[in-house]
Scaffold this motif. Structure first.
Motif, short mmCIF file in Angstrom:
data_model
loop_
_atom_site.label_atom_id
_atom_site.label_comp_id
_atom_site.label_asym_id
_atom_site.label_seq_id
_atom_site.Cartn_x
_atom_site.Cartn_y
_atom_site.Cartn_z
N TYR A 295 86.57 102.93 127.30
CA TYR A 295 86.54 104.00 126.47
C TYR A 295 86.34 103.30 125.22
O TYR A 295 85.40 103.80 124.51
N LEU A 296 87.11 102.62 124.68
CA LEU A 296 86.99 102.46 123.31
C LEU A 296 85.19 101.64 122.99
O LEU A 296 85.32 101.89 122.19
N LEU A 297 85.01 101.13 123.51
CA LEU A 297 83.55 100.45 123.05
C LEU A 297 82.32 101.61 123.74
O LEU A 297 81.43 101.80 122.77
N LYS B 292 83.17 103.57 120.56
CA LYS B 292 82.11 102.41 119.26
C LYS B 292 80.75 102.97 119.41
O LYS B 292 79.94 102.81 117.88
N LEU B 293 79.82 103.32 120.45
CA LEU B 293 78.37 102.71 120.44
C LEU B 293 78.26 104.68 120.33
O LEU B 293 77.27 104.58 119.72
N GLY B 294 79.13 104.98 120.38
CA GLY B 294 78.98 106.37 119.77
C GLY B 294 78.64 106.71 118.19
O GLY B 294 78.58 108.28 118.17
N GLY B 295 79.21 105.55 117.69
CA GLY B 295 78.77 106.23 116.19
C GLY B 295 80.57 106.11 115.78
O GLY B 295 80.75 105.91 114.23
#
Length: 327
Positions: free
Chosen positions: A262-264, A267-270
């Motif tokens: 979920y955190l990844l 993170k990829l979402g900015g």
């Protein structure tokens, strides 16, 4: 009827094991009452009295009694090890086919021993006494005991009214199967149940203390709770510790993995995740999961060492029938 004293070359049918700590005044009367209760039975017997490092004259009294009572076996420990160790020493020194234990403070009644033996001969492996009319202080002894008995019965599944009564009768093969450590003497019925024993309970007399003071206080409740967890673990996971550690480890790793994914994605979402408490939770879950899983593996290795080093099987056979004969 009186029994002939058992010779050193023969094994008595019955062993009575009594742990003692600072009971010098009680010992002569205890021996007298035991002999009065056992000699009329017509069984060969021995009295195994264990001095658990007493600081009074208990050891000297035992020496004097051993010189005049042929049935008495006095075991003198070098220091005070505790009631469990004293009871284990008595078991090791005894040689009877049947074993009876009781306290040395005269609160247990030796006259109840024939009743326990009669019940044992009905096919039970352990018969436990129930002090249904206890002569103890209500606040410091009775109330904690009642709470502890209910909790132990619920956790272990062995429904007894009185776990703390030392007056019990055992078959030799059951005692040989049980290893005692720490303060586990309180949980002998539960340990016996783990070994597949058939257990009965009978009402016994309980007398007020005549000499000295009780060796136990309300602090014993906390030791009982800690020992109870040990017995619960042995009952549930002795031969499969990976079940408890592995399940916890896999669950923690799964939670950590889900949070990490979920955190990844976040993170990829900015978005920034470095200051989020959820990141710390995910890391801790993963680390905890790995540690619990490793504990499970180590416990499995320890369990195999425990059984294999002693040649100790993970099962107990009550009887083997060959051609209609029990072996």
């Amino acid at each position: 009827m009186t029994t002939t004293p058992v010779s050193a070359s023969s094994s008595p049918e019955l062993s009575v094991v009594v742990p003692l700590f600072n009971e010098a005044e009680s010992v002569p009367l205890l021996v007298e009452r035991l002999l009065a209760a056992l000699r009329p039975l017509g069984r060969s017997f021995e009295l195994v009295l264990v001095d658990d490092g007493s600081t009074d004259t208990t050891a000297a009294v035992l020496r004097g009694q051993a010189a005049s009572v042929p049935e008495l076996v006095a075991v003198l420990l070098r220091r005070n090890y505790g009631q469990t160790a004293a009871m284990a020493a008595g078991f090791d020194a005894s040689s009877g086919r049947l074993i009876v234990t009781l306290d040395g403070d005269l609160q247990n009644d030796p006259a109840d021993i024939p009743m326990l033996l009669e019940q044992l001969e009905q096919g039970y492996d352990l018969v436990s006494g129930w002090r249904h009319q206890r002569q103890d202080h209500a606040v410091s002894r009775l109330l904690p005991s009642k709470v502890a008995n209910g909790l132990i019965a619920r956790v272990t599944g062995v429904k007894l009214h009185d776990y703390g009564c030392s007056l019990k009768a055992y078959r030799r093969e059951l005692v040989d199967d049980m290893n005692l450590y720490g303060e586990l003497h309180r949980f002998l019925p539960a340990l016996a149940f783990i070994e597949g024993a058939r257990i009965a309970e009978v009402k016994v007399n309980h007398n007020a203390r005549q000499f000295g003071q009780s060796k136990y206080g309300i602090d014993r409740t906390f030791r009982v709770l800690m020992d109870l967890f040990t017995v619960w673990f042995m009952k549930r996971f002795l031969t499969r510790p990976m079940y408890v550690f592995g399940f916890g480890g896999i669950s923690a790793m799964a939670i950590g993995a889900v949070l990490s994914v979920y955190l990844l994605a976040v993170k990829l979402g900015g978005a920034q995740i470095g200051t989020r408490p959820l990141l710390l939770v995910a890391v801790l879950a993963l680390i905890t999961g790995v540690q619990l899983f490793c504990f499970g593996l180590l416990s499995e290795l320890q369990m195999r060492t425990y059984h294999e080093s002693q040649g100790r099987p993970i099962y107990r056979v009550r009887a083997t029938l060959r051609g209609g004969l029990a072996a």
